[in-house]
Write a protein that holds these residues in place. Sequence first.
Motif, mmCIF file in Angstrom:
data_model
loop_
_atom_site.group_PDB
_atom_site.id
_atom_site.type_symbol
_atom_site.label_atom_id
_atom_site.label_comp_id
_atom_site.label_asym_id
_atom_site.label_seq_id
_atom_site.Cartn_x
_atom_site.Cartn_y
_atom_site.Cartn_z
ATOM 1 N N PRO A 148 24.174 -1.929 17.504
ATOM 2 C CA PRO A 148 23.866 -2.145 16.088
ATOM 3 C C PRO A 148 24.007 -0.898 15.217
ATOM 4 O O PRO A 148 24.418 -0.999 14.062
ATOM 5 C CB PRO A 148 22.415 -2.628 16.131
ATOM 6 C CG PRO A 148 22.295 -3.317 17.446
ATOM 7 C CD PRO A 148 23.133 -2.485 18.381
ATOM 8 N N ILE A 149 23.641 0.270 15.740
ATOM 9 C CA ILE A 149 23.816 1.507 14.960
ATOM 10 C C ILE A 149 25.288 1.706 14.634
ATOM 11 O O ILE A 149 25.655 2.029 13.490
ATOM 12 C CB ILE A 149 23.260 2.727 15.726
ATOM 13 C CG1 ILE A 149 21.728 2.685 15.735
ATOM 14 C CG2 ILE A 149 23.747 4.028 15.090
ATOM 15 C CD1 ILE A 149 21.101 3.793 16.563
ATOM 16 N N PHE A 150 26.137 1.506 15.621
ATOM 17 C CA PHE A 150 27.575 1.658 15.398
ATOM 18 C C PHE A 150 28.087 0.610 14.415
ATOM 19 O O PHE A 150 28.896 0.921 13.533
ATOM 20 C CB PHE A 150 28.321 1.552 16.726
ATOM 21 C CG PHE A 150 29.812 1.649 16.579
ATOM 22 C CD1 PHE A 150 30.416 2.876 16.376
ATOM 23 C CD2 PHE A 150 30.608 0.514 16.624
ATOM 24 C CE1 PHE A 150 31.801 2.972 16.226
ATOM 25 C CE2 PHE A 150 31.980 0.593 16.472
ATOM 26 C CZ PHE A 150 32.571 1.829 16.277
ATOM 27 N N VAL A 151 27.639 -0.634 14.565
ATOM 28 C CA VAL A 151 28.054 -1.704 13.659
ATOM 29 C C VAL A 151 27.689 -1.360 12.223
ATOM 30 O O VAL A 151 28.510 -1.478 11.310
ATOM 31 C CB VAL A 151 27.397 -3.044 14.055
ATOM 32 C CG1 VAL A 151 27.598 -4.090 12.958
ATOM 33 C CG2 VAL A 151 27.991 -3.557 15.363
ATOM 34 N N CYS A 152 26.452 -0.925 12.020
ATOM 35 C CA CYS A 152 25.979 -0.591 10.676
ATOM 36 C C CYS A 152 26.777 0.573 10.092
ATOM 37 O O CYS A 152 27.181 0.543 8.920
ATOM 38 C CB CYS A 152 24.494 -0.255 10.731
ATOM 39 S SG CYS A 152 23.699 -0.147 9.114
ATOM 40 N N PHE A 153 27.022 1.588 10.905
ATOM 41 C CA PHE A 153 27.776 2.759 10.442
ATOM 42 C C PHE A 153 29.202 2.367 10.065
ATOM 43 O O PHE A 153 29.702 2.728 8.984
ATOM 44 C CB PHE A 153 27.787 3.834 11.526
ATOM 45 C CG PHE A 153 28.700 4.994 11.224
ATOM 46 C CD1 PHE A 153 28.302 5.987 10.340
ATOM 47 C CD2 PHE A 153 29.951 5.080 11.817
ATOM 48 C CE1 PHE A 153 29.150 7.058 10.045
ATOM 49 C CE2 PHE A 153 30.799 6.144 11.529
ATOM 50 C CZ PHE A 153 30.395 7.137 10.641
ATOM 51 N N LEU A 154 29.876 1.626 10.951
ATOM 52 C CA LEU A 154 31.263 1.264 10.707
ATOM 53 C C LEU A 154 31.381 0.342 9.497
ATOM 54 O O LEU A 154 32.278 0.515 8.659
ATOM 55 C CB LEU A 154 31.853 0.581 11.943
ATOM 56 C CG LEU A 154 33.334 0.181 11.856
ATOM 57 C CD1 LEU A 154 34.204 1.415 11.611
ATOM 58 C CD2 LEU A 154 33.772 -0.532 13.132
ATOM 59 N N TYR A 155 30.469 -0.627 9.389
ATOM 60 C CA TYR A 155 30.500 -1.555 8.254
ATOM 61 C C TYR A 155 30.316 -0.799 6.937
ATOM 62 O O TYR A 155 31.027 -1.064 5.956
ATOM 63 C CB TYR A 155 29.412 -2.611 8.412
ATOM 64 C CG TYR A 155 29.346 -3.575 7.252
ATOM 65 C CD1 TYR A 155 30.246 -4.637 7.152
ATOM 66 C CD2 TYR A 155 28.394 -3.430 6.251
ATOM 67 C CE1 TYR A 155 30.194 -5.519 6.079
ATOM 68 C CE2 TYR A 155 28.339 -4.298 5.182
ATOM 69 C CZ TYR A 155 29.235 -5.343 5.102
ATOM 70 O OH TYR A 155 29.185 -6.207 4.035
ATOM 71 N N THR A 156 29.389 0.143 6.917
ATOM 72 C CA THR A 156 29.123 0.922 5.701
ATOM 73 C C THR A 156 30.339 1.764 5.316
ATOM 74 O O THR A 156 30.716 1.826 4.132
ATOM 75 C CB THR A 156 27.904 1.834 5.911
ATOM 76 O OG1 THR A 156 26.758 1.030 6.238
ATOM 77 C CG2 THR A 156 27.603 2.618 4.647
ATOM 78 N N GLN A 157 30.956 2.406 6.310
ATOM 79 C CA GLN A 157 32.108 3.256 6.011
ATOM 80 C C GLN A 157 33.298 2.437 5.518
ATOM 81 O O GLN A 157 33.989 2.817 4.562
ATOM 82 C CB GLN A 157 32.510 4.054 7.258
ATOM 83 C CG GLN A 157 31.453 5.034 7.733
ATOM 84 C CD GLN A 157 31.022 6.008 6.648
ATOM 85 O OE1 GLN A 157 31.857 6.616 5.981
ATOM 86 N NE2 GLN A 157 29.728 6.149 6.446
ATOM 87 N N ASN A 168 36.019 -6.554 7.509
ATOM 88 C CA ASN A 168 35.050 -5.524 7.847
ATOM 89 C C ASN A 168 34.010 -6.050 8.827
ATOM 90 O O ASN A 168 33.685 -5.400 9.829
ATOM 91 C CB ASN A 168 34.380 -5.028 6.558
ATOM 92 C CG ASN A 168 33.522 -3.800 6.781
ATOM 93 O OD1 ASN A 168 33.393 -3.305 7.898
ATOM 94 N ND2 ASN A 168 32.924 -3.312 5.718
ATOM 95 N N ILE A 169 33.488 -7.242 8.551
ATOM 96 C CA ILE A 169 32.485 -7.848 9.425
ATOM 97 C C ILE A 169 33.061 -8.079 10.818
ATOM 98 O O ILE A 169 32.426 -7.777 11.836
ATOM 99 C CB ILE A 169 31.985 -9.178 8.829
ATOM 100 C CG1 ILE A 169 31.196 -8.907 7.543
ATOM 101 C CG2 ILE A 169 31.115 -9.944 9.830
ATOM 102 C CD1 ILE A 169 30.887 -10.148 6.746
ATOM 103 N N PHE A 170 34.273 -8.621 10.864
ATOM 104 C CA PHE A 170 34.920 -8.873 12.152
ATOM 105 C C PHE A 170 35.088 -7.582 12.937
ATOM 106 O O PHE A 170 34.749 -7.500 14.129
ATOM 107 C CB PHE A 170 36.277 -9.538 11.935
ATOM 108 C CG PHE A 170 37.131 -9.557 13.178
ATOM 109 C CD1 PHE A 170 36.904 -10.490 14.169
ATOM 110 C CD2 PHE A 170 38.145 -8.616 13.345
ATOM 111 C CE1 PHE A 170 37.670 -10.488 15.328
ATOM 112 C CE2 PHE A 170 38.913 -8.625 14.496
ATOM 113 C CZ PHE A 170 38.678 -9.559 15.490
ATOM 114 N N LEU A 171 35.616 -6.561 12.297
ATOM 115 C CA LEU A 171 35.887 -5.294 12.975
ATOM 116 C C LEU A 171 34.599 -4.669 13.497
ATOM 117 O O LEU A 171 34.530 -4.228 14.655
ATOM 118 C CB LEU A 171 36.590 -4.339 12.016
ATOM 119 C CG LEU A 171 37.036 -2.989 12.601
ATOM 120 C CD1 LEU A 171 38.111 -3.210 13.662
ATOM 121 C CD2 LEU A 171 37.544 -2.079 11.485
ATOM 122 N N ALA A 172 33.573 -4.629 12.645
ATOM 123 C CA ALA A 172 32.314 -4.004 13.039
ATOM 124 C C ALA A 172 31.655 -4.756 14.187
ATOM 125 O O ALA A 172 31.192 -4.146 15.165
ATOM 126 C CB ALA A 172 31.377 -3.938 11.835
#
Length: 249
Positions: A148-157, A168-172
Motif C-alpha cells: 500500500p505504501i508503494f501504491v499510494c506513492f506511485l499513484y500520487t506521483q 494510474n489506478i491500474f498501474l499502481a
Amino acid sequence: MRLRKAGKNVLLWSILMLLLAFPKAADAMHVMEGYLPLAHCIAWGVVCLPFLAVGIVNIQRIVQNKKRLLILLAMSGAFIFVISSLKIPSVTGSSSHMTGTGLAAILFGPAVTSVLGIIVLIFQAILLAHGGLTTLGANTFSMAIVGPIFVCFLYTQCKRLNMNRKANIFLAAALGDLLTYCVTALQLAIAYPSETGGIMASAVKFLGLFAPTQIPLAVVGGLLTVLIVIGMESCAELELKEIAFLEAK
C-alpha cells in the motif's frame, strides 16, 4: 438510496465470490503457519505496530467525523478479503492470489489499509486456513504495509504528472501487487538463505516460484480495481469528493 443499493449489490457479489474462496489442498501465498522462525515472527510484528497505530487513529477519526465514508471503508475491506481469498494454483506447485489492497491505499492511504489488511489476514487465518497467526506480522508487512505504501506513492506521483486516472489506478494496483510478493520472497529468503549464494540467491528462487502466476494475477487485480472505482464513481460521487479522490465541482 443509490449508495445503499450499490452496497447491497457489493454484498451479494462478495457472498458469491466467497463461496469460491474456501480453501483447497494447496499451499497459500501468505506465509504459512509455523513457516518462519519465532524470532522472525516477533520482529515483523514489531515493525508493523507503528503503522497499525496510525491507521487505528485515522479510522477513529473517520468513524467520529466522517460517517458517510464508512461504506467506502467497508467496501475497501471487503474487496481485500474477497480478492485475496481467491487462491489460484501455480504451475510451480504452489498457489497465488491477488492482494486487493490497492483500492484502500488509493482512497484512504497506507495506514488505514494496514488495519484493514491485518483484520482480513486474521479472519483468513482462522476461517480459511490461509496464512497463519504466528506469521501474521510478516504477512501484514508485505501485503498491508509495503504494498500500500508503494501504491499510494506511485499513484500520487503519476497524478502529479497528469496521467489518466484509470491508467494510474491500474498501474499502481498492479505494481503494488507485484511488490508485495517481492517482499514475501525476501522474507522467506531471510528465513531460509541458500547454502550457495545466501539470501539473494534464495530470494531469486522464491521469486521464480511466484512469478508464473503472480504477474498475470497482478494485471487482473489492477483491472478489477479500476472496475470497482468506476462503480464507486457512479454511486458514491459525494463520498469520493469528500476524500478528494474526485474534484468538487
